[in-house]
Write a protein that holds these residues in place. Sequence first.
Motif, PDB file in Angstrom:
ATOM      1  N   ALA A 235      63.581 103.922  99.647  1.00 19.27           N
ATOM      2  CA  ALA A 235      64.753 104.793  99.707  1.00 19.27           C
ATOM      3  C   ALA A 235      65.585 104.664  98.437  1.00 19.27           C
ATOM      4  CB  ALA A 235      65.599 104.458 100.929  1.00 19.27           C
ATOM      5  N   ALA A 236      65.838 103.451  98.019  1.00 18.16           N
ATOM      6  CA  ALA A 236      66.653 103.235  96.826  1.00 18.16           C
ATOM      7  C   ALA A 236      66.010 103.861  95.592  1.00 18.16           C
ATOM      8  CB  ALA A 236      66.882 101.740  96.608  1.00 18.16           C
ATOM      9  N   ALA A 237      64.692 103.744  95.489  1.00 21.00           N
ATOM     10  CA  ALA A 237      63.997 104.264  94.311  1.00 21.00           C
ATOM     11  C   ALA A 237      64.083 105.779  94.219  1.00 21.00           C
ATOM     12  CB  ALA A 237      62.540 103.811  94.326  1.00 21.00           C
ATOM     13  N   VAL A 238      63.803 106.479  95.320  1.00 13.38           N
ATOM     14  CA  VAL A 238      63.812 107.941  95.250  1.00 13.38           C
ATOM     15  C   VAL A 238      65.234 108.488  95.188  1.00 13.38           C
ATOM     16  CG1 VAL A 238      63.762 108.415  97.749  1.00 13.38           C
ATOM     17  CG2 VAL A 238      62.698 110.018  96.159  1.00 13.38           C
ATOM     18  N   LEU A 239      66.182 107.817  95.839  1.00 14.76           N
ATOM     19  CA  LEU A 239      67.569 108.273  95.769  1.00 14.76           C
ATOM     20  C   LEU A 239      68.155 108.071  94.379  1.00 14.76           C
ATOM     21  CD1 LEU A 239      68.801 107.053  99.263  1.00 14.76           C
ATOM     22  CD2 LEU A 239      68.544 109.432  98.520  1.00 14.76           C
ATOM     23  N   ALA A 240      67.680 107.064  93.658  1.00 18.23           N
ATOM     24  CA  ALA A 240      68.127 106.879  92.275  1.00 18.23           C
ATOM     25  C   ALA A 240      67.719 108.061  91.405  1.00 18.23           C
ATOM     26  CB  ALA A 240      67.558 105.579  91.711  1.00 18.23           C
ATOM     27  N   GLU A 241      66.561 108.657  91.711  1.00 20.10           N
ATOM     28  CA  GLU A 241      66.129 109.848  90.980  1.00 20.10           C
ATOM     29  C   GLU A 241      67.099 111.008  91.218  1.00 20.10           C
ATOM     30  OE1 GLU A 241      63.327 110.467  88.962  1.00 20.10           O
ATOM     31  OE2 GLU A 241      63.299 108.268  88.919  1.00 20.10           O
ATOM     32  N   VAL A 242      67.645 111.080  92.411  1.00 26.69           N
ATOM     33  CA  VAL A 242      68.600 112.141  92.753  1.00 26.69           C
ATOM     34  C   VAL A 242      69.971 111.844  92.167  1.00 26.69           C
ATOM     35  CG1 VAL A 242      69.746 113.360  94.647  1.00 26.69           C
ATOM     36  CG2 VAL A 242      67.368 112.606  94.906  1.00 26.69           C
TER      37      VAL A 242
END
Length: 502
Positions: free
Chosen positions: A234-241
């Motif tokens: 979750a943290a990884a993909v939300l950082a992209e956002v």
Amino acid sequence: MKTIKFKYIFCGIALAIMGSCSEDFVTTAPKGKLDSDSYYSNESQTYAALVGVYDPMRKNTGGFENMVAMLNAGSDDFWAGGGSSTDGQGIQNFSSHSLSSILIPASYWNDHYQGIYRANVLISKLPTASMSDAVRARFAAEAKALRALYYFNLVRMFKNIPLILEPLVASDIFTPEQAKPEDVYAQIEKDLKEAIPVLPGTVPATTEAGRMTKGGAQALLGKVYLFNGKKTEAAAVLAEVNGTPGGTNQYGNKLLAKFSDLWVTANKYNTESLIEVGHSSAGNSDWGFWGSGRDEGNSLNVMVGPRSYTKTANSDAPDLPSGWSFSVPTQKLYDAMKNDPRFAATILDIKALKAAGKADYIAANQDTGYFLNKFLPRMSDVRTGGGAAELNYRQNSYIIRLADTYLMEAEALGSGARAQALLDAVRARVGLTSVPVTLAAIKNERRMELAGEGHRFFDLVRWGDAATALADRGFDAGTDEIFPIPFVELTGTKLKQNPNYQ
């Protein structure tokens, strides 16, 4: 030549499982009797079908049985409200956590499966349709992302649901069995991970606003990961956002400078919006549409308004149309928010206006004198053209916005400099100073930032806080975290009721 809406063509090929279709604004000339096997033959036809896949998103704030009104009612921050304790029985019983298979509105189940059916049909027909490979891939990606959204809502609400990935024919509609929730989550993740590389980073605002983007799908995937306990992912993909907290992300998204601007009716598809539901007054929705899914307005607007509201002449009270008094803020929410800078944009204290002689209203069920200002329409929002004014409010609603993803990433990280920066950015936007990043601080910030947007109940369940927060509502731990499956869906099928429900 006479034209007809694409929605009528699409409805013509739908099985009973699909229910009705909503308006869109693309038209085509009628071509005679429709053959559903050959209809999806070119780009214009498949685009019309794609519009049909988007249509059930309106469930967020469209129709009486919308997601936000229902989920607000089941949280600790809102009462069901309404005209009486039997006004909207499903909403009332969810507010007191006394739902049954008879009382749960079936639309929360079948409206989402309607969207899934449409997505399945479109995905199955796209390979043979005449169009460029790039358009075909984008349409498929959008359909998969939308299917993921509908399944995510279903698995959170009902947990034990059928996983259907192919169009059902009439002879098969009673045969599906429930899948394991982890298998549903796996499919949701698969759909989104296949969609994200294909979806555009941005869309033209004038012609494609509201279509799924890469950032919107990533935001949804991050939320799915978080609800599924996959915090690292979750943290990884939300950082992209999210990009740099407080800055502009790679897709051009950033927090609005002014919190209250999020609720300005004309401020549609703004930079903070990631997944947004469009509403319109242009469909001239009337009472004949009510309950059929064809009304295009934001029903939550009229639902949250005070009953028989009047403004005293020459007073500075807001100029509001009357409404139905649902989603009544509790005293607990008022007390928690009263010193927060977001209070005025979130809660309107009409009780105080009445005491001051500035306005009047009729107190309805569970009245506290407080109303959900985020969705309260003003008289300037009232439709003056065709259709019923109550059904033609045009304020859009957010399914996911950037402040939400900031706080979800902070929660997934748990601690550290980036989590602190994400929390600080949300607070700084409203003029609040930094507080140490902890789970308790993030929980409180989500409550203040997202109050009334339909997130609180699922947050409480995800955190394991529902039994404590909802103890005064009759919440039964181990049962009320999910809804009962509607009785009509159990009849003649292989589906089994959720534990502890009748």
